[in-house]
Design a protein around this motif. Sequence first.
Motif, PDB file in Angstrom:
ATOM      1  N   VAL A  23       0.980  -1.188  -0.016  1.00 10.48           N
ATOM      2  CA  VAL A  23      -0.001  -0.064  -0.111  1.00 10.48           C
ATOM      3  C   VAL A  23       0.812   1.198   0.026  1.00 10.48           C
ATOM      4  O   VAL A  23       1.451   1.532   0.832  1.00 10.48           O
ATOM      5  CB  VAL A  23      -1.041   0.145   1.222  1.00 10.48           C
ATOM      6  CG1 VAL A  23      -2.043   1.188   1.071  1.00 10.48           C
ATOM      7  CG2 VAL A  23      -1.834  -1.239   1.320  1.00 10.48           C
ATOM      8  N   THR A  24       0.881   1.944  -1.307  1.00 10.17           N
ATOM      9  CA  THR A  24       1.729   3.160  -1.148  1.00 10.17           C
ATOM     10  C   THR A  24       0.740   4.457  -0.710  1.00 10.17           C
ATOM     11  O   THR A  24      -0.557   4.361  -0.887  1.00 10.17           O
ATOM     12  CB  THR A  24       2.190   3.669  -2.652  1.00 10.17           C
ATOM     13  OG1 THR A  24       0.785   3.976  -3.321  1.00 10.17           O
ATOM     14  CG2 THR A  24       2.723   2.551  -3.175  1.00 10.17           C
ATOM     15  N   GLY A  25       1.317   4.959   0.214  1.00 10.95           N
ATOM     16  CA  GLY A  25       0.293   6.024   1.100  1.00 10.95           C
ATOM     17  C   GLY A  25      -0.560   5.420   2.050  1.00 10.95           C
ATOM     18  O   GLY A  25      -1.579   5.792   2.272  1.00 10.95           O
ATOM     19  N   GLY A  26       0.054   4.123   2.457  1.00 10.72           N
ATOM     20  CA  GLY A  26      -0.732   3.658   3.521  1.00 10.72           C
ATOM     21  C   GLY A  26      -0.959   4.066   4.894  1.00 10.72           C
ATOM     22  O   GLY A  26      -1.644   3.505   5.758  1.00 10.72           O
ATOM     23  N   ALA A  27      -0.158   4.878   5.253  1.00 13.19           N
ATOM     24  CA  ALA A  27      -0.263   5.817   6.447  1.00 13.19           C
ATOM     25  C   ALA A  27      -1.609   7.032   6.514  1.00 13.19           C
ATOM     26  O   ALA A  27      -1.625   7.543   7.418  1.00 13.19           O
ATOM     27  CB  ALA A  27       0.709   6.403   7.089  1.00 13.19           C
ATOM     28  N   GLY A  28      -1.995   7.050   5.210  1.00 11.08           N
ATOM     29  CA  GLY A  28      -3.216   7.872   5.171  1.00 11.08           C
ATOM     30  C   GLY A  28      -4.462   7.528   5.472  1.00 11.08           C
ATOM     31  O   GLY A  28      -4.605   6.507   6.200  1.00 11.08           O
ATOM     32  N   PHE A  29      -5.481   8.431   5.345  1.00 13.14           N
ATOM     33  CA  PHE A  29      -6.846   7.804   5.780  1.00 13.14           C
ATOM     34  C   PHE A  29      -7.161   6.910   5.212  1.00 13.14           C
ATOM     35  O   PHE A  29      -7.728   5.858   5.901  1.00 13.14           O
ATOM     36  CB  PHE A  29      -7.487   9.422   5.250  1.00 13.14           C
ATOM     37  CG  PHE A  29      -9.014   9.047   5.223  1.00 13.14           C
ATOM     38  CD1 PHE A  29      -9.756   8.514   6.403  1.00 13.14           C
ATOM     39  CD2 PHE A  29      -9.753   9.723   4.221  1.00 13.14           C
ATOM     40  CE1 PHE A  29     -11.108   8.578   6.085  1.00 13.14           C
ATOM     41  CE2 PHE A  29     -11.175   9.454   4.154  1.00 13.14           C
ATOM     42  CZ  PHE A  29     -11.680   9.021   5.032  1.00 13.14           C
ATOM     43  N   ILE A  30      -7.542   6.770   3.781  1.00 15.42           N
ATOM     44  CA  ILE A  30      -7.851   5.458   3.186  1.00 15.42           C
ATOM     45  C   ILE A  30      -7.050   4.422   3.280  1.00 15.42           C
ATOM     46  O   ILE A  30      -7.414   3.239   3.542  1.00 15.42           O
ATOM     47  CB  ILE A  30      -8.325   5.920   1.612  1.00 15.42           C
ATOM     48  CG1 ILE A  30      -9.308   7.032   1.453  1.00 15.42           C
ATOM     49  CG2 ILE A  30      -8.761   4.582   0.872  1.00 15.42           C
ATOM     50  CD1 ILE A  30      -9.786   7.497   0.212  1.00 15.42           C
ATOM     51  N   GLY A  31      -5.694   4.542   2.950  1.00 17.87           N
ATOM     52  CA  GLY A  31      -4.710   3.708   3.001  1.00 17.87           C
ATOM     53  C   GLY A  31      -4.803   2.835   4.392  1.00 17.87           C
ATOM     54  O   GLY A  31      -4.510   1.558   4.402  1.00 17.87           O
ATOM     55  N   SER A  32      -4.673   3.452   5.505  1.00 20.19           N
ATOM     56  CA  SER A  32      -4.811   2.728   6.868  1.00 20.19           C
ATOM     57  C   SER A  32      -5.972   1.788   7.006  1.00 20.19           C
ATOM     58  O   SER A  32      -5.802   1.107   7.584  1.00 20.19           O
ATOM     59  CB  SER A  32      -4.631   4.021   7.943  1.00 20.19           C
ATOM     60  OG  SER A  32      -5.755   4.783   7.833  1.00 20.19           O
ATOM     61  N   HIS A  33      -7.197   2.273   6.471  1.00 22.00           N
ATOM     62  CA  HIS A  33      -8.363   1.330   6.471  1.00 22.00           C
ATOM     63  C   HIS A  33      -8.189   0.122   5.612  1.00 22.00           C
ATOM     64  O   HIS A  33      -8.554  -1.068   5.984  1.00 22.00           O
ATOM     65  CB  HIS A  33      -9.418   2.226   6.068  1.00 22.00           C
ATOM     66  CG  HIS A  33      -9.891   3.146   7.167  1.00 22.00           C
ATOM     67  ND1 HIS A  33     -10.657   2.656   8.175  1.00 22.00           N
ATOM     68  CD2 HIS A  33      -9.962   4.495   7.098  1.00 22.00           C
ATOM     69  CE1 HIS A  33     -11.126   3.677   8.986  1.00 22.00           C
ATOM     70  NE2 HIS A  33     -10.632   4.939   8.375  1.00 22.00           N
ATOM     71  N   LEU A  34      -7.234   0.400   4.578  1.00 21.89           N
ATOM     72  CA  LEU A  34      -6.993  -0.966   3.611  1.00 21.89           C
ATOM     73  C   LEU A  34      -6.142  -1.724   4.585  1.00 21.89           C
ATOM     74  O   LEU A  34      -6.109  -3.037   4.494  1.00 21.89           O
ATOM     75  CB  LEU A  34      -6.363  -0.362   2.414  1.00 21.89           C
ATOM     76  CG  LEU A  34      -7.244   0.012   1.278  1.00 21.89           C
ATOM     77  CD1 LEU A  34      -6.379   0.654   0.119  1.00 21.89           C
ATOM     78  CD2 LEU A  34      -7.952  -1.093   0.614  1.00 21.89           C
ATOM     79  N   VAL A  35      -5.318  -1.174   5.037  1.00 26.14           N
ATOM     80  CA  VAL A  35      -4.221  -1.895   5.998  1.00 26.14           C
ATOM     81  C   VAL A  35      -5.020  -2.803   7.114  1.00 26.14           C
ATOM     82  O   VAL A  35      -4.845  -4.114   7.263  1.00 26.14           O
ATOM     83  CB  VAL A  35      -3.057  -1.118   6.779  1.00 26.14           C
ATOM     84  CG1 VAL A  35      -2.282  -1.877   7.770  1.00 26.14           C
ATOM     85  CG2 VAL A  35      -2.360  -0.511   5.569  1.00 26.14           C
ATOM     86  N   ASP A  36      -5.954  -2.138   7.686  1.00 25.67           N
ATOM     87  CA  ASP A  36      -6.823  -2.826   8.843  1.00 25.67           C
ATOM     88  C   ASP A  36      -7.621  -3.977   8.000  1.00 25.67           C
ATOM     89  O   ASP A  36      -7.527  -5.315   8.602  1.00 25.67           O
ATOM     90  CB  ASP A  36      -8.209  -1.923   9.221  1.00 25.67           C
ATOM     91  CG  ASP A  36      -7.335  -0.642  10.089  1.00 25.67           C
ATOM     92  OD1 ASP A  36      -6.238  -0.887  10.527  1.00 25.67           O
ATOM     93  OD2 ASP A  36      -8.263   0.098  10.181  1.00 25.67           O
TER      94      ASP A  36
END
Length: 342
Positions: A5-18
């Motif tokens: 996930v590039t940009g994975g610490a951002g708003f949408i990205g972090s939800h993808l990580v979850d």
Amino acid sequence: MHILVTGGAGFIGSHLVDLHLQRGDQVHVVDDLSTGVRANLAAHEDDPNFRFDEADILTWDRLDRAVCWADRIYHLAAVVGVYRVLAEPTKVLATNIAGCERLLRAAHAGSWKPQVVIASSSEVYGHNDEDILREDQDLSVSTRAGTRWGYSVSKIADEALGLSYAQRFGIPAVIARFFNTVGPRQVGRYGMVVPRFVAQAVRNEPITVFGGGLQTRSFCDARDTVVALDALAQRADRNTLIANVGNDREISILELAQLVIERAGSRSPIHHVPLREAYGEDFEDIRRRRPSLARLRSLTGFEHKYTLERTIDDLIAIERTKLEEGRDGYCTLVRPQSERAA
């Protein structure tokens, strides 16, 4: 599954990580933390399936290795938010276009061709006054958007790159045109309207509506957005597709302000601010943004779980908890350089 996930610490990205860690996937995040924050990923720091690199997608020297490792890549690294787009027009083009091209080039260079999910935007439809926006409509760029047009150009270019690499080199691409995404972890610092309204309402401060407030938008909770993205990626498999991702419930910005006041039980008055004063330049705001979700639904059977009211209630509760704990997450707006220098 291996997920990058590039940009994975951002708003949408972090939800993808979850989403993917809960599923048992291995997740690698790269983020330069220019707008994303490490705290968004705090719950996963000790998870052996999670890895984080703080790096710029344009210069990261381990990009090739990470791309070859991944089965699926969510490319969200981008300059976003109206104020950042206006303040940093050259960075918008460099990061959003060159970053996407570098990622796709790395995918082509490797022996394995991962699926790439590219975050596009409803901005690619330009000043389109159709009642509903469909994927088969023409894309456009309008000078009525002022210097904000650079963001539209960058996302159209990213789509073209994704389609070109898919056709020429067989790299499967899912192009997701995001419509206004909201929810936990989004901040109002760069102009995002819902967290800004919530923060103002919780404090009983004037809610600032830019322009007349009659412009309409369609808001989708990020927790729904990431489920839709995953469903599209699964459905596409090794094929390439383009789809709108959002919610097709339409609401005016003025009605949104009134709804936030009602849900918060707030005493906030509504204060209208001219667009010139709000953004530091003259431009014509986009009148409406409502997606057709026929393609998303027909491909995946996707149904929304979160109503706008539920999202707003969650955000109000989070904001009040921050205040009670002395963690005031309220951020003043970061305005364009032209306005700050005036």
